[in-house]
Design an enzyme around this catalytic site. Structure first.
Site, mmCIF file in Angstrom:
data_model
loop_
_atom_site.group_PDB
_atom_site.id
_atom_site.type_symbol
_atom_site.label_atom_id
_atom_site.label_comp_id
_atom_site.label_asym_id
_atom_site.label_seq_id
_atom_site.Cartn_x
_atom_site.Cartn_y
_atom_site.Cartn_z
ATOM 1 N N PHE A 130 0.839 -1.138 0.100
ATOM 2 C CA PHE A 130 -0.120 -0.072 0.071
ATOM 3 C C PHE A 130 0.893 1.342 -0.147
ATOM 4 O O PHE A 130 1.668 1.252 0.840
ATOM 5 C CB PHE A 130 -0.744 0.186 1.199
ATOM 6 C CG PHE A 130 -2.203 0.998 1.175
ATOM 7 C CD1 PHE A 130 -3.146 0.744 0.620
ATOM 8 C CD2 PHE A 130 -1.972 2.025 1.755
ATOM 9 C CE1 PHE A 130 -4.184 1.846 0.361
ATOM 10 C CE2 PHE A 130 -2.951 3.189 1.575
ATOM 11 C CZ PHE A 130 -4.076 2.950 1.146
ATOM 12 N N ASP A 201 0.854 -4.947 9.124
ATOM 13 C CA ASP A 201 -0.205 -4.053 8.750
ATOM 14 C C ASP A 201 -1.531 -4.778 8.477
ATOM 15 O O ASP A 201 -1.746 -5.232 7.530
ATOM 16 C CB ASP A 201 0.045 -3.128 7.592
ATOM 17 C CG ASP A 201 -1.090 -1.897 7.387
ATOM 18 O OD1 ASP A 201 -2.121 -2.229 7.715
ATOM 19 O OD2 ASP A 201 -0.518 -0.913 6.945
ATOM 20 N N TYR A 226 -11.361 2.200 9.634
ATOM 21 C CA TYR A 226 -12.799 2.783 8.564
ATOM 22 C C TYR A 226 -13.017 1.595 7.581
ATOM 23 O O TYR A 226 -13.934 1.747 6.694
ATOM 24 C CB TYR A 226 -12.487 4.114 8.172
ATOM 25 C CG TYR A 226 -11.291 4.349 7.436
ATOM 26 C CD1 TYR A 226 -10.935 4.004 6.011
ATOM 27 C CD2 TYR A 226 -10.265 5.056 8.037
ATOM 28 C CE1 TYR A 226 -9.833 4.046 5.374
ATOM 29 C CE2 TYR A 226 -8.749 5.211 7.233
ATOM 30 C CZ TYR A 226 -8.821 4.966 6.086
ATOM 31 O OH TYR A 226 -7.616 5.036 5.584
ATOM 32 N N LYS A 227 -12.070 0.442 7.603
ATOM 33 C CA LYS A 227 -12.551 -0.448 6.752
ATOM 34 C C LYS A 227 -13.513 -1.288 7.223
ATOM 35 O O LYS A 227 -14.522 -1.103 7.652
ATOM 36 C CB LYS A 227 -11.324 -0.780 6.158
ATOM 37 C CG LYS A 227 -10.486 -0.001 5.129
ATOM 38 C CD LYS A 227 -9.005 -0.480 4.700
ATOM 39 C CE LYS A 227 -8.508 0.896 4.221
ATOM 40 N NZ LYS A 227 -6.968 0.569 4.191
ATOM 41 N N ARG A 375 -11.796 -3.760 -7.957
ATOM 42 C CA ARG A 375 -11.632 -4.666 -6.796
ATOM 43 C C ARG A 375 -13.040 -4.628 -6.060
ATOM 44 O O ARG A 375 -13.862 -3.664 -5.926
ATOM 45 C CB ARG A 375 -10.857 -3.597 -5.933
ATOM 46 C CG ARG A 375 -10.296 -4.370 -4.738
ATOM 47 C CD ARG A 375 -9.339 -3.510 -4.140
ATOM 48 N NE ARG A 375 -9.889 -2.224 -3.546
ATOM 49 C CZ ARG A 375 -9.170 -1.427 -2.376
ATOM 50 N NH1 ARG A 375 -8.261 -1.753 -1.913
ATOM 51 N NH2 ARG A 375 -9.977 -0.365 -2.137
HETATM 52 C C1 LIG Z 1 -6.270 1.740 4.103
HETATM 53 C C2 LIG Z 1 -4.905 1.572 4.330
HETATM 54 C C3 LIG Z 1 -4.057 2.564 5.144
HETATM 55 C C4 LIG Z 1 -4.863 3.898 5.293
HETATM 56 O O1 LIG Z 1 -3.729 4.771 5.735
HETATM 57 P P1 LIG Z 1 -4.489 6.200 6.560
HETATM 58 O O2 LIG Z 1 -3.371 6.769 7.086
HETATM 59 O O3 LIG Z 1 -5.594 5.898 7.340
HETATM 60 O O4 LIG Z 1 -4.603 6.932 5.357
HETATM 61 C C5 LIG Z 1 -2.930 2.172 5.352
HETATM 62 N N1 LIG Z 1 -2.310 1.016 5.021
HETATM 63 C C6 LIG Z 1 -2.871 -0.001 4.467
HETATM 64 C C7 LIG Z 1 -2.303 -1.079 4.050
HETATM 65 C C8 LIG Z 1 -4.243 0.006 4.079
HETATM 66 O O5 LIG Z 1 -5.102 -0.532 3.524
#
Ligand SMILES: *Cc1c(COP(=O)(O)O)cnc(C)c1O
Length: 416
Positions: A130, A201, A226-227, A375
């Site tokens: 990511f 993560d 938030y996911k 996705r």
């Molecule tokens: C959604 C996600 C993030 C989000 O990071 P934010 O700091 O909340 O924008 C980070 N890492 C991964 C792997 C994600 O899927």
């Protein structure tokens, strides 16, 4: 058994988790396959927000830090998350964004390593991780001159690359684009054998797949609120520090909420003796309360049950796309084997962007990830088997009639 809509309807009828959907507000004209990006809204969120804003804030004012327990929220809601990821309640705290938390935890892990062996300088991740994870690690390594070296190694050769020069391995457990799962136990074990630490993560894992952090002897983890956890847009993330690492956990954003006595107002920083040392500043109270509401939606089920349903949903989706649209040009990017896949399915298609826009126009909400990936996320708390059928039905119609082939579906939006 024929794969038709009535079969999907009977799967819904037999689904013991089906009633959990009632906890969510999902518009009637929407098939929501994007809970991996932004979880749906728990109905209870509005009432809780109203209470927090009107009562706790409005009436209680600053007294609510004590009287409404605001001060304990980061640990309290952390405890709710711990139950979903195989951690002890006192090992998890809710705070900041995932990006910031990654920085804090990676820096702490690195510091712990450099203290014992300054020659161990590699931070190992994978290409295509990511973006924010790679960006934050680039920021960290560039900030420390003569410090860490960020290296990325493709997933298929990553395990062997973990050697005695590696300080910290930072990986996203379920890949955000492909949905591919890393073998958390094997990577953690290999890292420990080589003297490395691992930061996981869990952004696409928490609330979506079974995670047993203490079962695999994990060191550190971070994740997103938030996911799949349904905390609402921009909900805070979380940090896990294994109990055995807590005493040495020393992160650079040492704000007053991480202090052993924040209201002693002393000049010198001294870290809290518990997981609060992972905190930085004042928590976002309303957002943290809403995350708590999101986590309440898991109260009547288990991750094992949710995982079983998630696997059934993703399997059905793959099967339907491949059998009903065999010649439409979709190529499965996610692992075919369920035990190697998270709760999402990715298909590549050269016209992926326009096809997704056409789907969204019809209320079938997934998302697009450049360059060519459609996705689809299957949050098992609220996605129905008939949703899977109906969304593939819509996709088939769009492909059969080339509905996607219109200029309006080529217009790129800021968020895809
Ligand atoms: C959604 C996600 C993030 C989000 O990071 P934010 O700091 O909340 O924008 C980070 N890492 C991964 C792997 C994600 O899927």
């Amino acid at each position: 058994m024929s794969l038709d809509r009535s079969h999907c309807l009977s799967l819904d009828t037999q689904d013991p988790l089906a009633p959990l959907r009632d906890q969510f507000e999902i518009p009637d004209d929407v098939l929501y396959l994007d809970g991996n990006s932004l979880g749906a809204r728990p109905k209870a969120a509005s009432e809780r927000a109203r209470q927090v804003i009107e009562q706790e804030w409005g009436q209680g004012l600053i007294r609510s830090w004590n009287q409404a327990g605001w001060i304990d929220l980061p640990r309290q809601v952390g405890g709710q998350i711990a139950a979903l990821i195989g951690a002890k309640p006192e090992e998890v705290v809710v705070t900041d964004s995932t990006s910031v938390n990654l920085f804090k935890v990676a820096a702490a892990a690195l510091k712990q390593q450099l203290a014992t062996d300054p020659s161990r300088r590699v931070i190992l991740s994978e290409p295509g991780n990511f973006p924010t994870d790679l960006y934050m690690l680039q920021g960290l390594s560039q900030f420390m001159t003569g410090g860490p070296i960020l290296e990325t190694q493709p997933a298929d050769s990553l395990l062997e690359r973990i050697g005695t020069d590696v300080a910290v391995v930072v990986l996203t457990h379920v890949h955000y684009k492909t949905g591919k799962l890393h073998d958390m136990a094997a990577i953690t074990q290999r890292a420990h054998e080589q003297g490395a630490l691992v930061v996981w993560d869990l952004s696409h894992s928490g609330g979506a797949v079974e995670v047993d952090l203490n079962g695999v002897n994990a060191d550190f983890a971070i994740g997103c609120g938030y996911k799949y956890l349904n905390g609402g847009p921009g909900a805070p993330g979380y940090i896990f520090v294994a109990e055995r690492h807590l005493a040495a956990f020393d992160q650079p954003l040492s704000g007053w909420f991480g202090h052993e006595a924040p209201f002693a107002m002393r000049d010198d920083f001294a870290p809290a003796g518990d997981i609060r040392r992972a905190l930085t500043g004042t928590p976002s109270v309303v957002a943290t309360q809403l995350l708590s509401v999101g986590l309440d939606t898991f109260a009547d089920t288990t991750m094992a049950e949710l995982r079983a349903k998630s696997v059934a949903l993703t399997q059905l989706f793959i099967e339907l796309v491949e059998t009903r649209l065999p010649d439409a040009g979709f190529e499965l990017v996610s692992p075919r084997k369920a035990d190697e896949r998270g709760s999402q399915v990715a298909f590549a298609h050269p016209e992926g962007y326009a096809i997704m826009q056409a789907l969204i126009d019809r209320g079938v909400i997934g998302d697009f990830r450049a360059p060519d990936i459609l996705r689809f996320g299957f949050a098992p708390l609220y996605v129905r088997f008939t949703d899977v059928w109906d969304s593939v039905d819509c996709l088939k119609d769009i492909m059969d009639n080339r509905t996607w082939d219109q200029p309006k579906y080529q217009v790129r939006h800021a968020v895809t």
